[in-house]
Design a protein around this motif. Structure first.
Motif, PDB file in Angstrom:
ATOM      1  N   ARG A  23       0.844  -1.097   0.053  1.00 46.42           N
ATOM      2  CA  ARG A  23       0.048   0.018  -0.022  1.00 46.42           C
ATOM      3  C   ARG A  23       0.916   1.244   0.172  1.00 46.42           C
TER       4      ARG A  23
ATOM      5  N   VAL B 141       7.636   0.543  10.752  1.00 41.46           N
ATOM      6  CA  VAL B 141       8.369  -0.617  10.624  1.00 41.46           C
ATOM      7  C   VAL B 141      10.073  -0.058  10.770  1.00 41.46           C
TER       8      VAL B 141
ATOM      9  N   SER C 289      -1.661  -7.710   3.877  1.00 40.13           N
ATOM     10  CA  SER C 289      -0.585  -8.658   4.115  1.00 40.13           C
ATOM     11  C   SER C 289      -0.134  -8.570   5.508  1.00 40.13           C
TER      12      SER C 289
ATOM     13  N   THR D 122     -12.873  -7.227   9.121  1.00 39.19           N
ATOM     14  CA  THR D 122     -13.060  -6.826   7.818  1.00 39.19           C
ATOM     15  C   THR D 122     -14.341  -6.039   7.691  1.00 39.19           C
ATOM     16  N   ARG D 123     -14.432  -5.304   6.407  1.00 43.26           N
ATOM     17  CA  ARG D 123     -15.729  -4.509   6.446  1.00 43.26           C
ATOM     18  C   ARG D 123     -16.833  -5.430   5.904  1.00 43.26           C
TER      19      ARG D 123
ATOM     20  N   LYS E 121     -14.650 -11.621   3.140  1.00 44.95           N
ATOM     21  CA  LYS E 121     -13.428 -12.254   3.311  1.00 44.95           C
ATOM     22  C   LYS E 121     -13.336 -12.905   4.607  1.00 44.95           C
TER      23      LYS E 121
ATOM     24  N   TYR F 175      -0.677   2.243  12.651  1.00 43.99           N
ATOM     25  CA  TYR F 175       0.378   1.965  11.917  1.00 43.99           C
ATOM     26  C   TYR F 175      -0.071   2.440  10.310  1.00 43.99           C
TER      27      TYR F 175
HETATM   28  N1  LIG Z   1       3.412   1.684   9.631  1.00 46.65           N
HETATM   29  C1  LIG Z   1       3.991   0.706   8.942  1.00 46.65           C
HETATM   30  O1  LIG Z   1       5.417   0.665   8.941  1.00 46.65           O
HETATM   31  C2  LIG Z   1       3.450  -0.037   7.891  1.00 46.65           C
HETATM   32  C3  LIG Z   1       4.331  -1.022   7.001  1.00 46.65           C
HETATM   33  C4  LIG Z   1       3.168  -1.649   6.302  1.00 46.65           C
HETATM   34  C5  LIG Z   1       2.137  -1.314   6.026  1.00 46.65           C
HETATM   35  N2  LIG Z   1       1.411  -0.238   6.583  1.00 46.65           N
HETATM   36  C6  LIG Z   1       0.207   0.232   6.305  1.00 46.65           C
HETATM   37  O2  LIG Z   1      -0.528  -0.810   6.659  1.00 46.65           O
HETATM   38  C7  LIG Z   1      -1.828  -0.976   5.763  1.00 46.65           C
HETATM   39  C8  LIG Z   1      -1.850  -2.245   5.263  1.00 46.65           C
HETATM   40  O3  LIG Z   1      -1.000  -2.276   4.353  1.00 46.65           O
HETATM   41  P1  LIG Z   1      -1.003  -3.380   3.427  1.00 46.65           P
HETATM   42  O4  LIG Z   1       0.095  -3.137   2.215  1.00 46.65           O
HETATM   43  O5  LIG Z   1      -0.606  -4.780   4.058  1.00 46.65           O
HETATM   44  O6  LIG Z   1      -2.581  -3.245   2.733  1.00 46.65           O
HETATM   45  P2  LIG Z   1      -3.268  -3.991   1.979  1.00 46.65           P
HETATM   46  O7  LIG Z   1      -2.916  -5.267   1.572  1.00 46.65           O
HETATM   47  O8  LIG Z   1      -3.524  -3.154   0.750  1.00 46.65           O
HETATM   48  O9  LIG Z   1      -4.563  -4.248   2.597  1.00 46.65           O
HETATM   49  C9  LIG Z   1      -5.586  -3.353   2.902  1.00 46.65           C
HETATM   50  C10 LIG Z   1      -6.841  -3.756   3.124  1.00 46.65           C
HETATM   51  O10 LIG Z   1      -7.332  -3.113   4.252  1.00 46.65           O
HETATM   52  C11 LIG Z   1      -8.846  -2.973   4.178  1.00 46.65           C
HETATM   53  N3  LIG Z   1      -9.031  -1.564   4.024  1.00 46.65           N
HETATM   54  C12 LIG Z   1      -8.849  -0.599   3.024  1.00 46.65           C
HETATM   55  N4  LIG Z   1      -9.438   0.369   2.899  1.00 46.65           N
HETATM   56  C13 LIG Z   1      -9.894   0.537   4.226  1.00 46.65           C
HETATM   57  C14 LIG Z   1     -10.823   1.428   4.993  1.00 46.65           C
HETATM   58  N5  LIG Z   1     -10.982   2.799   4.417  1.00 46.65           N
HETATM   59  N6  LIG Z   1     -11.299   1.126   6.203  1.00 46.65           N
HETATM   60  C15 LIG Z   1     -10.797  -0.084   6.574  1.00 46.65           C
HETATM   61  N7  LIG Z   1     -10.449  -1.181   5.875  1.00 46.65           N
HETATM   62  C16 LIG Z   1      -9.772  -0.714   4.735  1.00 46.65           C
HETATM   63  C17 LIG Z   1      -9.281  -3.760   3.166  1.00 46.65           C
HETATM   64  O11 LIG Z   1      -9.685  -4.984   3.822  1.00 46.65           O
HETATM   65  P3  LIG Z   1     -11.364  -5.367   3.893  1.00 46.65           P
HETATM   66  O12 LIG Z   1     -11.892  -5.040   2.416  1.00 46.65           O
HETATM   67  O13 LIG Z   1     -11.312  -6.569   4.123  1.00 46.65           O
HETATM   68  O14 LIG Z   1     -12.199  -4.473   4.791  1.00 46.65           O
HETATM   69  C18 LIG Z   1      -8.094  -4.202   2.342  1.00 46.65           C
HETATM   70  O15 LIG Z   1      -8.025  -5.204   1.447  1.00 46.65           O
HETATM   71  C19 LIG Z   1      -1.534   0.203   4.924  1.00 46.65           C
HETATM   72  O16 LIG Z   1      -2.281   1.456   5.533  1.00 46.65           O
HETATM   73  C20 LIG Z   1      -0.188   0.476   5.040  1.00 46.65           C
HETATM   74  O17 LIG Z   1       0.245   1.919   4.617  1.00 46.65           O
HETATM   75  C21 LIG Z   1       2.054   0.312   7.687  1.00 46.65           C
END
Ligand SMILES: NC(=O)c1ccc[n+]([C@@H]2O[C@H](COP(=O)([O-])OP(=O)(O)OC[C@H]3O[C@@H](n4cnc5c(N)ncnc54)[C@H](OP(=O)(O)O)[C@@H]3O)[C@@H](O)[C@H]2O)c1
Length: 329
Positions: free
Chosen positions: A41, A269, A157, A177-178, A182, A243
């Motif tokens: 993401r 991270v 992920s 999950t929303r 899933k 996060y």
């Molecule tokens: N802080 C850090 O170090 C760090 C590291 C890695 C990732 N991240 C963050 O973690 C998040 C997930 O990353 P990823 O790459 O693993 O994500 P991803 O695979 O893109 O998964 C996103 C999932 O989040 C849910 N989602 C999306 N928009 C939403 C919303 N507005 N409200 C509620 N749920 C929502 C959806 O699931 P459902 O359809 O099942 O609801 C979607 O399948 C991102 O925000 C990313 O920036 C942060």
């Protein structure tokens, strides 16, 4: 070589596959022939100009995570040889290094050697997700037996990695999950319970599941107004990690955090990867999990490099469960 670049900020369609000269590795750097890229993401947000850092100049490439083979070593690099199979870990700024290309020059410090039995798909899918979840749940929160962890957006992920890690530690993972679409996949992935937040009342369900106490740790990438409910669902003295900001909305400070004495904590991270000892422990945790077989990154779909626009559109559509990968070559 072919490299993915964007010349303007915007949707998946701004990504272009272009020709470029492969870079020469400088001191402390390595050139890797990329086999598989792991999408995150973070890159979609970088492309949109909504990431924690902006592209300093355009055109810009992107990408944090990949697996491939070492092709050339820069001066002073030790511990790696041409031909080594490696993962590239997200330890750098995308303004300095990127991996959406057939060849990428990256710091040697970002590489981890892959055992022969670990395929490139796993090598490209595992690090961002598992190091992120490890850092919060293991390194910082010290999650253990008897603890409960509430995992919003658990089909991401990182969320799926958090479920596996919680189970491995003897903790109880509750996923959200929303919609119900899933739910079964999350149960299969090891969630002890799954709450579909558009269809069920989150507070009622989680309080029921935790005997009214709430979760020891909440690991939230959504933020926004929903933080108020998550604070109510964090056990007294527990930790609420924020996060990510998937909601895109402003996040209020939740009043319940005061009354319940919870630690409300931002987390990234890079807190782990920038610290040599904590980083090494995280890498060993992930490698041991791969060796022992309990750690298995879920791959949703794989696209070839020439379909990078479609791959990003798939990520943006949020229909995936787990990692979206891109194969190169
Ligand atoms: N802080 C850090 O170090 C760090 C590291 C890695 C990732 N991240 C963050 O973690 C998040 C997930 O990353 P990823 O790459 O693993 O994500 P991803 O695979 O893109 O998964 C996103 C999932 O989040 C849910 N989602 C999306 N928009 C939403 C919303 N507005 N409200 C509620 N749920 C929502 C959806 O699931 P459902 O359809 O099942 O609801 C979607 O399948 C991102 O925000 C990313 O920036 C942060």
């Amino acid at each position: 070589m072919r490299v993915v670049r964007f010349h303007e900020l915007g949707g998946p369609e701004v990504l272009r596959l272009e020709e470029a000269e492969p870079g020469l590795p400088g001191s402390g750097e390595v050139r890797v022939r990329i086999a598989v890229i792991g999408l995150n993401r973070a890159e979609a947000n970088f492309r949109l100009g909504r990431y924690i850092e902006q592209a300093k100049e355009l055109p810009s490439s992107l990408g944090y995570e990949a697996a491939g083979v070492v092709e050339e070593l820069g001066d002073g690099v030790t511990g790696f040889a041409v031909g080594d199979r490696v993962s590239i870990l997200p330890t750098f700024s995308m303004n300095d290094y990127t991996v959406y290309a057939e060849q990428a020059v990256v710091p040697a410090a970002a590489l981890v050697k892959l055992d022969e039995e670990v395929d490139f798909e796993t090598g490209a899918a595992v690090w961002m997700a598992y190091l992120t979840a490890y850092g919060a749940l293991v390194d910082i929160a010290g999650l253990g037996k008897g603890d409960t962890v509430l995992i919003p957006a658990a089909s991401s992920s990182v969320g799926l990695a958090a479920i596996q890690i919680a189970n491995q530690l003897g903790a109880v993972p509750i996923a959200t999950t929303r919609t119900a679409a899933k739910k079964a996949a999350l149960e299969q992935a090891g969630a002890a319970a799954v709450v579909a937040t558009d269809e069920q009342d989150l507070v009622t369900e989680v309080l029921r599941l935790t005997d009214g106490k709430g979760a020891t740790v909440v690991f939230d990438p959504v933020a926004g107004p929903g933080i108020n409910e998550l604070a109510l669902l964090t056990a007294r003295g527990g930790t609420l990690f924020v996060y990510g900001s998937l909601s895109g909305q402003p996040t209020p400070f939740p009043r319940a955090a005061v009354g319940r004495g919870i630690a409300l904590r931002g987390y990234v991270v890079f807190e782990i990867t920038a610290h040599p000892v904590r980083h090494a422990k995280g890498v060993e945790f992930v490698l041991a999990g791969l060796r022992d077989g309990w750690l298995k990154p879920a791959v949703d779909r794989t696209f070839p490099l020439e379909r990078i626009v479609e791959a990003h559109a798939h990520l943006d559509a949020n229909r995936h469960v787990g990692k979206v990968l891109v194969t190169v070559g």
